[in-house]
Design a protein around this motif. Structure first.
Motif, PDB file in Angstrom:
ATOM      1  N   ARG A  39      45.422  49.601 -66.106  1.00  0.00           N
ATOM      2  CA  ARG A  39      46.523  49.009 -66.858  1.00  0.00           C
ATOM      3  C   ARG A  39      46.713  49.587 -68.253  1.00  0.00           C
ATOM      4  O   ARG A  39      47.834  49.779 -68.695  1.00  0.00           O
ATOM      5  CB  ARG A  39      46.391  47.491 -66.908  1.00  0.00           C
ATOM      6  CG  ARG A  39      45.297  46.970 -67.783  1.00  0.00           C
ATOM      7  CD  ARG A  39      45.240  45.435 -67.787  1.00  0.00           C
ATOM      8  NE  ARG A  39      44.097  44.986 -68.540  1.00  0.00           N
ATOM      9  CZ  ARG A  39      42.882  44.817 -68.048  1.00  0.00           C
ATOM     10  NH1 ARG A  39      42.642  45.060 -66.780  1.00  0.00           N
ATOM     11  NH2 ARG A  39      41.900  44.410 -68.826  1.00  0.00           N
ATOM     12  N   ALA A  40      45.638  49.857 -68.984  1.00  0.00           N
ATOM     13  CA  ALA A  40      45.804  50.358 -70.355  1.00  0.00           C
ATOM     14  C   ALA A  40      46.575  51.676 -70.359  1.00  0.00           C
ATOM     15  O   ALA A  40      47.475  51.873 -71.180  1.00  0.00           O
ATOM     16  CB  ALA A  40      44.447  50.518 -71.039  1.00  0.00           C
ATOM     17  N   ALA A  41      46.222  52.557 -69.442  1.00  0.00           N
ATOM     18  CA  ALA A  41      46.923  53.841 -69.361  1.00  0.00           C
ATOM     19  C   ALA A  41      48.378  53.647 -68.948  1.00  0.00           C
ATOM     20  O   ALA A  41      49.272  54.343 -69.448  1.00  0.00           O
ATOM     21  CB  ALA A  41      46.209  54.769 -68.378  1.00  0.00           C
ATOM     22  N   ALA A  42      48.626  52.695 -68.042  1.00  0.00           N
ATOM     23  CA  ALA A  42      50.002  52.445 -67.593  1.00  0.00           C
ATOM     24  C   ALA A  42      50.859  51.880 -68.722  1.00  0.00           C
ATOM     25  O   ALA A  42      52.003  52.309 -68.911  1.00  0.00           O
ATOM     26  CB  ALA A  42      50.010  51.507 -66.389  1.00  0.00           C
ATOM     27  N   PHE A  43      50.314  50.921 -69.477  1.00  0.00           N
ATOM     28  CA  PHE A  43      51.057  50.373 -70.610  1.00  0.00           C
ATOM     29  C   PHE A  43      51.356  51.470 -71.639  1.00  0.00           C
ATOM     30  O   PHE A  43      52.475  51.579 -72.139  1.00  0.00           O
ATOM     31  CB  PHE A  43      50.297  49.225 -71.275  1.00  0.00           C
ATOM     32  CG  PHE A  43      50.468  47.906 -70.593  1.00  0.00           C
ATOM     33  CD1 PHE A  43      51.686  47.248 -70.581  1.00  0.00           C
ATOM     34  CD2 PHE A  43      49.391  47.294 -69.957  1.00  0.00           C
ATOM     35  CE1 PHE A  43      51.849  46.024 -69.962  1.00  0.00           C
ATOM     36  CE2 PHE A  43      49.537  46.067 -69.330  1.00  0.00           C
ATOM     37  CZ  PHE A  43      50.768  45.438 -69.332  1.00  0.00           C
ATOM     38  N   ALA A  44      50.354  52.279 -71.950  1.00  0.00           N
ATOM     39  CA  ALA A  44      50.543  53.335 -72.948  1.00  0.00           C
ATOM     40  C   ALA A  44      51.572  54.357 -72.477  1.00  0.00           C
ATOM     41  O   ALA A  44      52.440  54.774 -73.257  1.00  0.00           O
ATOM     42  CB  ALA A  44      49.208  54.018 -73.247  1.00  0.00           C
ATOM     43  N   PRO A  99      47.152  63.375 -67.400  1.00  0.00           N
ATOM     44  CA  PRO A  99      46.358  63.336 -66.171  1.00  0.00           C
ATOM     45  C   PRO A  99      46.102  61.923 -65.628  1.00  0.00           C
ATOM     46  O   PRO A  99      45.770  61.772 -64.450  1.00  0.00           O
ATOM     47  CB  PRO A  99      45.049  64.028 -66.551  1.00  0.00           C
ATOM     48  CG  PRO A  99      45.031  64.085 -68.029  1.00  0.00           C
ATOM     49  CD  PRO A  99      46.440  63.990 -68.502  1.00  0.00           C
ATOM     50  N   ASP A 100      46.275  60.910 -66.457  1.00  0.00           N
ATOM     51  CA  ASP A 100      46.107  59.532 -65.994  1.00  0.00           C
ATOM     52  C   ASP A 100      47.326  59.011 -65.234  1.00  0.00           C
ATOM     53  O   ASP A 100      47.251  57.986 -64.566  1.00  0.00           O
ATOM     54  CB  ASP A 100      45.837  58.587 -67.171  1.00  0.00           C
ATOM     55  CG  ASP A 100      44.468  58.790 -67.789  1.00  0.00           C
ATOM     56  OD1 ASP A 100      43.556  59.275 -67.080  1.00  0.00           O
ATOM     57  OD2 ASP A 100      44.311  58.476 -68.982  1.00  0.00           O
ATOM     58  N   VAL A 101      48.458  59.687 -65.354  1.00  0.00           N
ATOM     59  CA  VAL A 101      49.717  59.201 -64.780  1.00  0.00           C
ATOM     60  C   VAL A 101      49.892  59.742 -63.364  1.00  0.00           C
ATOM     61  O   VAL A 101      49.773  60.933 -63.122  1.00  0.00           O
ATOM     62  CB  VAL A 101      50.910  59.610 -65.673  1.00  0.00           C
ATOM     63  CG1 VAL A 101      52.234  59.264 -65.017  1.00  0.00           C
ATOM     64  CG2 VAL A 101      50.792  58.932 -67.042  1.00  0.00           C
ATOM     65  N   TYR A 102      50.197  58.845 -62.435  1.00  0.00           N
ATOM     66  CA  TYR A 102      50.469  59.229 -61.048  1.00  0.00           C
ATOM     67  C   TYR A 102      51.956  59.461 -60.803  1.00  0.00           C
ATOM     68  O   TYR A 102      52.333  60.360 -60.075  1.00  0.00           O
ATOM     69  CB  TYR A 102      49.966  58.162 -60.080  1.00  0.00           C
ATOM     70  CG  TYR A 102      48.473  57.971 -60.099  1.00  0.00           C
ATOM     71  CD1 TYR A 102      47.603  59.036 -60.279  1.00  0.00           C
ATOM     72  CD2 TYR A 102      47.931  56.719 -59.942  1.00  0.00           C
ATOM     73  CE1 TYR A 102      46.227  58.860 -60.291  1.00  0.00           C
ATOM     74  CE2 TYR A 102      46.555  56.528 -59.946  1.00  0.00           C
ATOM     75  CZ  TYR A 102      45.714  57.596 -60.120  1.00  0.00           C
ATOM     76  OH  TYR A 102      44.358  57.404 -60.139  1.00  0.00           O
ATOM     77  N   GLY A 113      46.296  51.415 -59.556  1.00  0.00           N
ATOM     78  CA  GLY A 113      45.870  50.041 -59.764  1.00  0.00           C
ATOM     79  C   GLY A 113      46.776  49.332 -60.748  1.00  0.00           C
ATOM     80  O   GLY A 113      46.632  48.142 -61.001  1.00  0.00           O
ATOM     81  N   ALA A 114      47.723  50.085 -61.314  1.00  0.00           N
ATOM     82  CA  ALA A 114      48.638  49.502 -62.297  1.00  0.00           C
ATOM     83  C   ALA A 114      50.003  50.158 -62.194  1.00  0.00           C
ATOM     84  O   ALA A 114      50.110  51.381 -62.121  1.00  0.00           O
ATOM     85  CB  ALA A 114      48.091  49.682 -63.710  1.00  0.00           C
ATOM     86  N   VAL A 115      51.026  49.326 -62.179  1.00  0.00           N
ATOM     87  CA  VAL A 115      52.408  49.762 -62.316  1.00  0.00           C
ATOM     88  C   VAL A 115      52.988  48.937 -63.453  1.00  0.00           C
ATOM     89  O   VAL A 115      52.994  47.710 -63.397  1.00  0.00           O
ATOM     90  CB  VAL A 115      53.228  49.545 -61.028  1.00  0.00           C
ATOM     91  CG1 VAL A 115      54.710  49.824 -61.278  1.00  0.00           C
ATOM     92  CG2 VAL A 115      52.700  50.420 -59.908  1.00  0.00           C
ATOM     93  N   VAL A 116      53.431  49.619 -64.483  1.00  0.00           N
ATOM     94  CA  VAL A 116      54.059  48.945 -65.616  1.00  0.00           C
ATOM     95  C   VAL A 116      55.515  49.369 -65.641  1.00  0.00           C
ATOM     96  O   VAL A 116      55.832  50.555 -65.521  1.00  0.00           O
ATOM     97  CB  VAL A 116      53.366  49.299 -66.945  1.00  0.00           C
ATOM     98  CG1 VAL A 116      54.167  48.792 -68.139  1.00  0.00           C
ATOM     99  CG2 VAL A 116      51.959  48.711 -66.974  1.00  0.00           C
TER     100      VAL A 116
END
Length: 142
Positions: A105-110, A75-78, A31-34
């Motif tokens: 998004r929060a996990a993607a930014f981090a 584990p949050d990173v795809y 749901g997020a690509v940063v």
């Protein structure tokens, strides 16, 4: 447990492609690509810069893979994609590209921030800055 995909596109003297990095982390679950681009600016600490030259140790690609794998272990990173450019870069050229996909998004930014920060801290890549007055300095040299 599903392992995140890691793509190290390059430590290269060729221009970097943000869209290719974003495509490399595409995932139907995401749901997020940063993404991030480190761009050569025309100044440093109040001094006008005319160009940069990056020089890398032969181990730079291996170190970049290690950094990417560490971020991908979250584990949050795809998926993770990252590249660093070496050689002569002019103002406006892209020196570093990173992209990360996650569900939120929060996990993607981090994760992207960690990827960039760790790459900058650990890569054996050194930067020579040339200033408008003709002087130069090396940055991040051992």
């Amino acid at each position: 447990m599903v392992t995140a995909a890691v793509t190290v596109l390059a430590v290269t003297d060729e221009p970097l492609d943000l869209a290719a990095h974003e495509a490399a982390v595409a995932d139907r679950r995401a749901g997020a690509v940063v993404s991030f681009q480190g761009v050569v600016r025309d100044h440093d600490h109040g001094r006008p810069v005319t160009l940069l030259e990056y020089e890398g140790h032969p181990s730079a690609a291996d170190v970049l893979r290690e950094v990417a794998a560490e971020v991908a272990a979250d584990p949050d990173v795809y998926a993770v994609a990252v590249s660093h450019r070496i050689g002569r870069l002019d103002i406006g050229d892209v020196a570093l590209v990173a992209a990360v996909s996650t569900a939120h998004r929060a996990a993607a930014f981090a994760a992207c921030a960690r990827l960039v920060d760790e790459a900058k801290a650990r890569l054996p890549i050194w930067k020579r800055q040339v200033f408008a007055d003709g002087t130069e300095e090396w940055v991040n040299c051992p």
